[in-house]
Motif scaffolding. Structure first.
Motif, PDB file in Angstrom:
ATOM      1  N   LEU A   1     -18.017  25.285 -67.745  1.00 13.74           N
ATOM      2  CA  LEU A   1     -16.819  24.761 -68.417  1.00 13.74           C
ATOM      3  C   LEU A   1     -17.291  23.505 -69.128  1.00 13.74           C
ATOM      4  O   LEU A   1     -17.608  22.505 -68.481  1.00 13.74           O
ATOM      5  CB  LEU A   1     -15.732  24.398 -67.410  1.00 13.74           C
ATOM      6  CG  LEU A   1     -15.479  25.343 -66.231  1.00 13.74           C
ATOM      7  CD1 LEU A   1     -14.322  24.810 -65.374  1.00 13.74           C
ATOM      8  CD2 LEU A   1     -15.165  26.748 -66.713  1.00 13.74           C
ATOM      9  N   VAL A   2     -17.369  23.564 -70.443  1.00 16.44           N
ATOM     10  CA  VAL A   2     -17.978  22.475 -71.197  1.00 16.44           C
ATOM     11  C   VAL A   2     -16.908  21.485 -71.616  1.00 16.44           C
ATOM     12  O   VAL A   2     -16.160  21.726 -72.571  1.00 16.44           O
ATOM     13  CB  VAL A   2     -18.715  23.027 -72.434  1.00 16.44           C
ATOM     14  CG1 VAL A   2     -19.440  21.905 -73.152  1.00 16.44           C
ATOM     15  CG2 VAL A   2     -19.696  24.114 -72.008  1.00 16.44           C
ATOM     16  N   MET A   3     -16.816  20.376 -70.912  1.00 16.85           N
ATOM     17  CA  MET A   3     -15.791  19.389 -71.252  1.00 16.85           C
ATOM     18  C   MET A   3     -16.178  18.633 -72.519  1.00 16.85           C
ATOM     19  O   MET A   3     -17.354  18.373 -72.777  1.00 16.85           O
ATOM     20  CB  MET A   3     -15.577  18.421 -70.086  1.00 16.85           C
ATOM     21  CG  MET A   3     -14.999  19.113 -68.857  1.00 16.85           C
ATOM     22  SD  MET A   3     -14.344  17.948 -67.615  1.00 16.85           S
ATOM     23  CE  MET A   3     -12.824  17.393 -68.439  1.00 16.85           C
ATOM     24  N   ALA A   4     -15.174  18.286 -73.325  1.00 25.04           N
ATOM     25  CA  ALA A   4     -15.426  17.531 -74.555  1.00 25.04           C
ATOM     26  C   ALA A   4     -15.650  16.057 -74.239  1.00 25.04           C
ATOM     27  O   ALA A   4     -16.397  15.376 -74.930  1.00 25.04           O
ATOM     28  CB  ALA A   4     -14.253  17.695 -75.514  1.00 25.04           C
ATOM     29  N   ARG A   5     -14.987  15.544 -73.186  1.00 25.25           N
ATOM     30  CA  ARG A   5     -15.246  14.183 -72.726  1.00 25.25           C
ATOM     31  C   ARG A   5     -14.833  14.049 -71.279  1.00 25.25           C
ATOM     32  O   ARG A   5     -14.143  14.898 -70.734  1.00 25.25           O
ATOM     33  CB  ARG A   5     -14.547  13.147 -73.606  1.00 25.25           C
ATOM     34  CG  ARG A   5     -13.077  13.391 -73.846  1.00 25.25           C
ATOM     35  CD  ARG A   5     -12.606  12.663 -75.115  1.00 25.25           C
ATOM     36  NE  ARG A   5     -11.182  12.867 -75.332  1.00 25.25           N
ATOM     37  CZ  ARG A   5     -10.226  12.004 -74.972  1.00 25.25           C
ATOM     38  NH1 ARG A   5     -10.558  10.865 -74.392  1.00 25.25           N
ATOM     39  NH2 ARG A   5      -8.957  12.261 -75.193  1.00 25.25           N
TER      40      ARG A   5
ATOM     41  N   ILE B   1     -13.187  12.721 -67.743  1.00 23.95           N
ATOM     42  CA  ILE B   1     -11.922  12.215 -67.204  1.00 23.95           C
ATOM     43  C   ILE B   1     -12.018  12.368 -65.685  1.00 23.95           C
ATOM     44  O   ILE B   1     -12.632  13.321 -65.186  1.00 23.95           O
ATOM     45  CB  ILE B   1     -10.701  12.999 -67.767  1.00 23.95           C
ATOM     46  CG1 ILE B   1      -9.371  12.384 -67.272  1.00 23.95           C
ATOM     47  CG2 ILE B   1     -10.764  14.474 -67.414  1.00 23.95           C
ATOM     48  CD1 ILE B   1      -8.122  13.011 -67.889  1.00 23.95           C
ATOM     49  N   ASP B   2     -11.413  11.416 -64.955  1.00 24.57           N
ATOM     50  CA  ASP B   2     -11.468  11.485 -63.489  1.00 24.57           C
ATOM     51  C   ASP B   2     -10.944  12.821 -62.983  1.00 24.57           C
ATOM     52  O   ASP B   2      -9.886  13.276 -63.421  1.00 24.57           O
ATOM     53  CB  ASP B   2     -10.610  10.369 -62.874  1.00 24.57           C
ATOM     54  CG  ASP B   2     -11.309   9.009 -62.924  1.00 24.57           C
ATOM     55  OD1 ASP B   2     -12.519   8.976 -62.627  1.00 24.57           O
ATOM     56  OD2 ASP B   2     -10.655   8.021 -63.273  1.00 24.57           O
ATOM     57  N   GLY B   3     -11.666  13.440 -62.074  1.00 26.31           N
ATOM     58  CA  GLY B   3     -11.252  14.716 -61.508  1.00 26.31           C
ATOM     59  C   GLY B   3     -11.696  15.921 -62.322  1.00 26.31           C
ATOM     60  O   GLY B   3     -11.502  17.057 -61.899  1.00 26.31           O
ATOM     61  N   PHE B   4     -12.262  15.637 -63.510  1.00 23.07           N
ATOM     62  CA  PHE B   4     -12.733  16.726 -64.387  1.00 23.07           C
ATOM     63  C   PHE B   4     -11.607  17.751 -64.609  1.00 23.07           C
ATOM     64  O   PHE B   4     -10.452  17.361 -64.794  1.00 23.07           O
ATOM     65  CB  PHE B   4     -14.017  17.363 -63.855  1.00 23.07           C
ATOM     66  CG  PHE B   4     -15.090  16.361 -63.475  1.00 23.07           C
ATOM     67  CD1 PHE B   4     -15.231  15.165 -64.175  1.00 23.07           C
ATOM     68  CD2 PHE B   4     -15.960  16.590 -62.413  1.00 23.07           C
ATOM     69  CE1 PHE B   4     -16.218  14.227 -63.827  1.00 23.07           C
ATOM     70  CE2 PHE B   4     -16.941  15.663 -62.062  1.00 23.07           C
ATOM     71  CZ  PHE B   4     -17.073  14.481 -62.762  1.00 23.07           C
ATOM     72  N   ILE B   5     -11.937  19.007 -64.630  1.00 23.81           N
ATOM     73  CA  ILE B   5     -10.886  20.016 -64.840  1.00 23.81           C
ATOM     74  C   ILE B   5     -10.347  20.517 -63.492  1.00 23.81           C
ATOM     75  O   ILE B   5      -9.154  20.469 -63.201  1.00 23.81           O
ATOM     76  CB  ILE B   5     -11.437  21.223 -65.648  1.00 23.81           C
ATOM     77  CG1 ILE B   5     -11.840  20.772 -67.061  1.00 23.81           C
ATOM     78  CG2 ILE B   5     -10.395  22.352 -65.720  1.00 23.81           C
ATOM     79  CD1 ILE B   5     -12.590  21.834 -67.869  1.00 23.81           C
ATOM     80  N   MET B   6     -11.246  20.981 -62.650  1.00 26.40           N
ATOM     81  CA  MET B   6     -10.810  21.745 -61.473  1.00 26.40           C
ATOM     82  C   MET B   6     -10.129  20.873 -60.425  1.00 26.40           C
ATOM     83  O   MET B   6      -9.113  21.280 -59.856  1.00 26.40           O
ATOM     84  CB  MET B   6     -11.977  22.542 -60.897  1.00 26.40           C
ATOM     85  CG  MET B   6     -12.416  23.664 -61.853  1.00 26.40           C
ATOM     86  SD  MET B   6     -13.599  24.845 -61.153  1.00 26.40           S
ATOM     87  CE  MET B   6     -15.120  23.875 -61.212  1.00 26.40           C
TER      88      MET B   6
END
Lengths: 319, 319
Positions: free
Chosen positions: B182-186, B188-193
């Protein structure tokens, strides 16, 4: 309530009603179908006939044959006939409060005193539906995820005046037909499942709206990530197994992390705002609108295969 | 990055490190194991040996035999030796920012210039870990759900200074070994999952704290309800298929419902408050604390069976 000795009336035999018909009939119930449009019950029976073989092949008819399942269905033009001998009415009309109230007033007037009146409503509270009825203590919501013959969970939601004995009979019937009743202690908007889904969707839209992740990465994070464990355990058992000392240990280790995240979750995201274009483009790039119906059939075939898998895994690995 | 021509160094060979070792080695990578405690890499290799047959039986070694997988592992007492020839370093140390920073400073000083330095961190931002390093543009977070050999999703999270080319190589390597990046653009705390999980857990605790539902009903609502579809589609595809006109239609029909629910979700629930006793009692009634470890093995066997099922369903029904 023994299914083979139980008669169920389906009032409203469209998409949800016909799915309930399968769910009750495969377990042995007699199912009497009614709809304000007299052509609809026959269409429902035809639908059951069209999916029964597929269900049997996936061991999803609970040991009944397609013919036995179909033989338990009957169509009725008059609601009085449909309710004749019914121990349980499953109402599946439109999600419009005035229509629901009118339907329930009619059901309450016609049905034998011991008959339970259940609504499939997902968004209306049982108190709003049954308020003011003489027989309001026998009314409740039994909300499925569609289709219930592929998804076992059903929310049983009482109004403040629903009799405990009615809830107990409802729970027993649903268990007897092989569903998994979630017995709520009291009503709340969204019940259990739409509240959980809403909380997850809100954060999904936020991640996309903020430019952190794409819709497909969010979907992959669930489908190739979190939902694998959730699909056989649920979230509480998942965290119970994710810290050496169990759930209390998990809360003491990680609540600080989640509490920090929560600060950024208090502002609503407008799902219909600019984020919708991003989500829509992502979805339509992957699936043109004209293929939605075909993809719904794919989803149901995947649900069938998953259901068969879970049954096997319950036996082979344990539950 | 072709796995059979790629060498990976695992720095920190405990629970997460040994799981990464399987994930890289089964796909053909040479895996060099290091740990500050020199006994740990050997224990990791022993662990791989203990689960390899089970993985092979579930078609989870990507065509490699247990012996081939094991032959790709080597243990190194000196971190310099472990990094020798490594194109990718997977750091799996404690989640303590000072330790991560010190480890990354050391890795940046030792590793060849083209080597990518990835942290398994779940809770620390890549910017906090790599800030101030000469080679900070080659640093990122690659956060798995444990164990990655049973759960494909891996979050790739850049710091603001992570090179796009490094993210692209990371994505290519993870895809090549069969994971789902899962390629995040930037960042953030907690990421996606963890953000999605946190949002769902918050609502789960709220339902129990408010006396609406029991912990086991919440778990059933996910495991026998929502997560069935999520386990092969994710939430956006789910709602796309849940309204006749797709996701835009869904948002226009149902955002009002969810928006109404959101008002009641703005207040945090203290997970360690009285609700914890309810959750704890529910869990311990079902699973005594001394059986947690045994149940974790059950969970991993269920994940193996589910993974094998999904592979079959991808082929038989389509993905």
């Amino acid at each position: 309530m023994i299914p083979s000795e139980t008669t169920v009336a389906i009032v409203g035999s469209g998409l949800i009603g016909r799915a309930w018909a399968i769910t009750f009939a495969r377990a042995g119930c007699k199912v009497r179908l009614f709809d304000p449009d007299p052509a609809v019950p026959e269409q429902a029976v035809a639908f059951v006939g069209s999916v029964a073989d597929d269900l049997a092949a996936n061991d999803l008819l609970h040991g009944s044959t397609p013919a036995e399942t179909l033989s338990r269905l009957s169509c009725h033009a008059a609601i009085e006939d449909a309710l004749d001998g019914a121990a349980w009415v499953q109402e599946c009309g439109p999600e419009v409060i005035a229509v629901k109230r009118e339907t329930f007033a009619r059901l309450d007037a016609i049905a034998a005193p011991e008959t339970i009146l259940a609504s499939s409503s997902s968004a209306l509270l049982p108190s709003a539906i049954s308020e003011g009825l003489t027989g309001r203590s026998r009314c409740l919501v039994a909300h499925p995820i569609n289709p219930p013959y592929l998804v076992p969970a059903v929310e049983l939601v009482p109004a403040p005046w629903t009799a405990a004995e009615v809830m107990a009979r409802g729970e027993a019937l649903l268990r007897a037909i092989g569903q998994t009743p979630l017995v709520m202690a009291r009503e709340i908007d969204g019940f259990i499942m739409n509240r959980l889904q809403g909380a997850l969707l809100e954060e999904a839209f936020r991640l996309v709206a903020g430019g952190y992740a794409s819709p497909e990465d969010v979907d992959a994070g669930i489908a190739e990530g979190l939902a694998l464990r959730w699909s056989f355990m649920g979230p509480f058992e998942t965290i119970d197994l994710n810290a050496p000392g169990g759930v209390a240990d998990y809360v003491s280790r990680y609540q600080g992390l989640y509490s920090g995240l929560f600060e950024g979750m208090k502002q609503r995201v407008d799902w219909a705002g600019p984020v919708l274009e991003t989500v829509l483009k992502s979805r339509r790039d992957r699936l043109p609108e004209e293929r939605l119906a075909e993809r719904q059939l794919w989803r149901d075939r995947r649900l069938m295969a998953l259901s068969a898998h879970k049954k096997r895994a319950d036996e082979d690995v344990g539950r």
